[in-house]
Enzyme design. Structure first.
Site, PDB file in Angstrom:
ATOM      1  N   ARG A  21       6.017 -12.277  27.406  1.00  0.00           N
ATOM      2  CA  ARG A  21       5.158 -12.691  28.516  1.00  0.00           C
ATOM      3  C   ARG A  21       4.007 -11.725  28.694  1.00  0.00           C
ATOM      4  O   ARG A  21       4.066 -10.601  28.242  1.00  0.00           O
ATOM      5  CB  ARG A  21       5.965 -12.695  29.811  1.00  0.00           C
ATOM      6  CG  ARG A  21       7.153 -13.604  29.779  1.00  0.00           C
ATOM      7  CD  ARG A  21       7.796 -13.601  31.155  1.00  0.00           C
ATOM      8  NE  ARG A  21       8.968 -14.444  31.133  1.00  0.00           N
ATOM      9  CZ  ARG A  21      10.173 -13.967  30.825  1.00  0.00           C
ATOM     10  NH1 ARG A  21      10.343 -12.689  30.564  1.00  0.00           N
ATOM     11  NH2 ARG A  21      11.196 -14.783  30.814  1.00  0.00           N
ATOM     12  N   THR A  22       2.966 -12.213  29.372  1.00  0.00           N
ATOM     13  CA  THR A  22       1.892 -11.305  29.777  1.00  0.00           C
ATOM     14  C   THR A  22       2.382 -10.541  30.987  1.00  0.00           C
ATOM     15  O   THR A  22       2.544 -11.106  32.062  1.00  0.00           O
ATOM     16  CB  THR A  22       0.627 -12.084  30.153  1.00  0.00           C
ATOM     17  OG1 THR A  22       0.317 -12.981  29.108  1.00  0.00           O
ATOM     18  CG2 THR A  22      -0.537 -11.153  30.367  1.00  0.00           C
ATOM     19  N   LEU A  23       2.686  -9.263  30.807  1.00  0.00           N
ATOM     20  CA  LEU A  23       3.144  -8.449  31.936  1.00  0.00           C
ATOM     21  C   LEU A  23       1.980  -7.723  32.580  1.00  0.00           C
ATOM     22  O   LEU A  23       2.038  -7.334  33.725  1.00  0.00           O
ATOM     23  CB  LEU A  23       4.201  -7.458  31.455  1.00  0.00           C
ATOM     24  CG  LEU A  23       5.463  -8.133  30.926  1.00  0.00           C
ATOM     25  CD1 LEU A  23       6.261  -7.181  30.070  1.00  0.00           C
ATOM     26  CD2 LEU A  23       6.313  -8.642  32.071  1.00  0.00           C
ATOM     27  N   TRP A  55      -3.178 -14.881  32.967  1.00  0.00           N
ATOM     28  CA  TRP A  55      -3.686 -13.830  33.851  1.00  0.00           C
ATOM     29  C   TRP A  55      -5.178 -14.029  34.145  1.00  0.00           C
ATOM     30  O   TRP A  55      -6.004 -13.256  33.700  1.00  0.00           O
ATOM     31  CB  TRP A  55      -3.434 -12.460  33.206  1.00  0.00           C
ATOM     32  CG  TRP A  55      -3.148 -11.399  34.220  1.00  0.00           C
ATOM     33  CD1 TRP A  55      -4.057 -10.781  35.017  1.00  0.00           C
ATOM     34  CD2 TRP A  55      -1.868 -10.831  34.558  1.00  0.00           C
ATOM     35  NE1 TRP A  55      -3.419  -9.871  35.823  1.00  0.00           N
ATOM     36  CE2 TRP A  55      -2.087  -9.881  35.569  1.00  0.00           C
ATOM     37  CE3 TRP A  55      -0.564 -11.046  34.105  1.00  0.00           C
ATOM     38  CZ2 TRP A  55      -1.062  -9.129  36.133  1.00  0.00           C
ATOM     39  CZ3 TRP A  55       0.457 -10.305  34.661  1.00  0.00           C
ATOM     40  CH2 TRP A  55       0.213  -9.364  35.666  1.00  0.00           C
TER      41      TRP A  55
END
Lengths: 299, 219
Positions: A77-79, A184
């Site tokens: 995932r895009t953290l 994001w």
């Protein structure tokens, strides 16, 4: 596993029996007290070996289950965002929508890319601008291309307007936040269809709204107060561009990730026009800009 | 480093008052995040059925998802039963819908206002995970802590502990209730930064639905 083995080797050499905490499993070792007896040091070594094995076995078997608590290192995932674009500012004017965005692509505080186009037409009636993670924006563009293609294949003389595209984007963004795998971005969607102007925004958690003028990120703090003061319903194209440039100039002065290379896009009933990149005239001689650290501690 | 949070609080206050033959549902139109105002004209009131109106505050994206889901469920209900859902039925549906997501909740604070099967005003008030209660009046959202005690003071509802159960509807006339709602919001706007801009009031009675607006402080 490389790290696991070296830990064990390190333990084998560690004869002193001094407690050596591994970051992998502190709690397991907390109850083992340090001792100089050979038996205790053997027990310690065994406990450490066990903990290293248990800490690394999921990696070894390569079957780490995707859970909400999965370690950040193996996450898909895009953290946090990597290459980001800063503010987008947009407003309604007499004939449609005007939108402005600079061309910087920041890698943290490094200005990594300097010709990032962050505005794109969507179908015949919409214009999309994005701030935030650039790769996510480009992925969203792929989604939209597919959406527009499939819609045009009906060949029924009907086409998606800005309201539909905005709603689609809202659903996509909200769906991804529900999966804890967000895009994001803050997206700005403007358009004109059948004489109706439309300007909306979507955030990465699916928050969405429409307004006469919108701005993402820093723009919300610095540009919107200006827009609230000076925006009018019947703004001409020239005045609209002037107002956007005023906003972008303030952002350029105060947003460190803004760069002096921007594009202004226009959408009217006739379609989308995105300007060539250009720069704003600046004046850095303001007293507030002279010796800005004066009075600060250590200056 | 910024960590992802799936929630936001977009503020706003909602009030509903039930009378003998009417129901007043009101909320402000400000949408904010933190200290920022995102927009000054965003309605938080949603008409679910002919005699059923939902006002919600909290996280706007969850509000929208909840409204869409209830609207879809109501459409299926209409196809199955060839009638509009009643307000008590919608009240139960909303509770179930919220509790269904008990472990990843809709971050929404709802009041449901409408007319019951006898045509009496009814108000249902909820928490984010679906526990609910039928009351005579209620306030939810960021300004509820300011509005609720004021309503308690003005409306003095009968204790729910009394037996036999007393009618919860307020003794006010419709126009008195509207004035009371306006006063509530004018006061809440003074002290709650997330409430303001405009007040949207929806009045529901035997004659149908009527909407009006009142400007609030914009600072």
């Amino acid at each position: 596993m490389q790290r696991g083995r070296s830990d064990v080797e390190e333990l084998a050499e560690d004869e002193s029996g001094e407690e050596l905490l591994l970051s992998s499993d502190r709690s397991r070792q907390a109850h083992i007290t340090s001792s100089s007896s050979a038996e205790a040091s053997l027990r310690l070594a065994f406990a450490k070996f066990q903990s290293t094995v248990s800490a690394h076995s999921p990696m070894e078997s390569n079957q780490a289950k995707p859970s909400l608590l999965a370690s950040e290192s193996d996450s898909q995932r895009t953290l946090s965002p990597y290459v980001t674009g800063t503010s987008v500012v947009a407003l309604k004017y007499k004939d449609g929508i005007l939108m402005a965005a600079d061309m910087g692509g920041s890698y943290g505080s490094t200005l990594r890319y300097k010709s990032m186009s962050r505005m794109t037409p969507v179908g015949k009636h919409s214009l999309l601008g994005a701030s935030g993670e650039i790769s996510d924006f480009q992925e969203i563009c792929k989604y939209l291309d597919e959406l527009i293609l499939h819609d045009s294949m009906w060949d029924d003389g009907n086409s998606l307007g800005p309201k539909e595209v905005h709603n689609y984007l809202t659903r996509v963004m909200y769906n991804r936040r529900n999966k804890f795998d967000p895009f994001w971005n803050s997206l700005v969607l403007g358009g004109v269809k059948k004489g109706e102007k439309y300007l909306g925004m979507v955030s990465m958690i699916g928050l969405s709204f429409v307004d006469d003028h919108v701005a993402t990120g820093f723009g919300n703090h610095l540009a919107r107060p200006i827009l609230r003061d000076e925006w009018r319903e019947d703004l001409s194209f020239e005045d609209g561009v002037k107002l956007l440039e005023k906003c972008m100039r303030v952002l350029l002065y105060r947003d460190r990730s803004a760069v002096n290379k921007l594009q202004i896009a226009k959408i009217t009933e006739e379609g989308v026009t995105i300007s060539q990149p250009y720069s704003l005239k600046t004046f850095w001689g303001f007293t507030a800009f002279n010796n800005p650290t004066a009075g600060a501690e250590g200056s | 480093m910024s960590r992802f949070s799936p929630y936001d609080n977009n503020g706003g206050s909602c009030v509903a008052i039930a009378g003998a033959d009417y129901c007043v549902i009101a909320s402000d139109t400000r949408m904010s995040t933190g200290y920022n105002i995102l927009t000054r004209d965003h309605s938080k009131i949603y008409k679910l059925a002919d005699k059923c109106i939902l006002a919600s505050s909290g996280f706007q994206a969850d509000m929208k998802a909840l409204q869409k889901l209830l609207a879809a469920r109501h459409l299926i209900y209409q196809h199955q039963h060839n009638k509009q859902m009643s307000c008590p039925a919608m009240g139960q549906l909303l509770s179930n819908t919220l509790y269904y997501k008990r472990f990843f909740p809709y971050y929404t604070f709802n009041v449901l206002g409408g007319l019951d099967n006898e045509g009496k005003g009814c108000v249902y008030t909820y928490d984010a995970v679906g526990s609910y209660e039928r009351v005579g009046y209620s306030a939810q959202g960021s300004g509820s802590v300011l509005i609720m005690p004021f309503l308690d003071n003005q409306l003095k509802s009968p204790s729910p502990l009394l037996l036999p159960a007393q009618d919860a509807v307020t003794p006010l006339s419709q126009s008195e209730a509207i004035d009371l709602v306006k006063t509530c919001f004018a006061s809440a706007t003074e002290r709650d930064i997330h409430t303001g801009d405009n007040l949207e009031i929806v009045v529901l009675n035997a004659g149908g639905v009527h909407r009006e607006f009142m400007p609030l402080r914009r600072d």
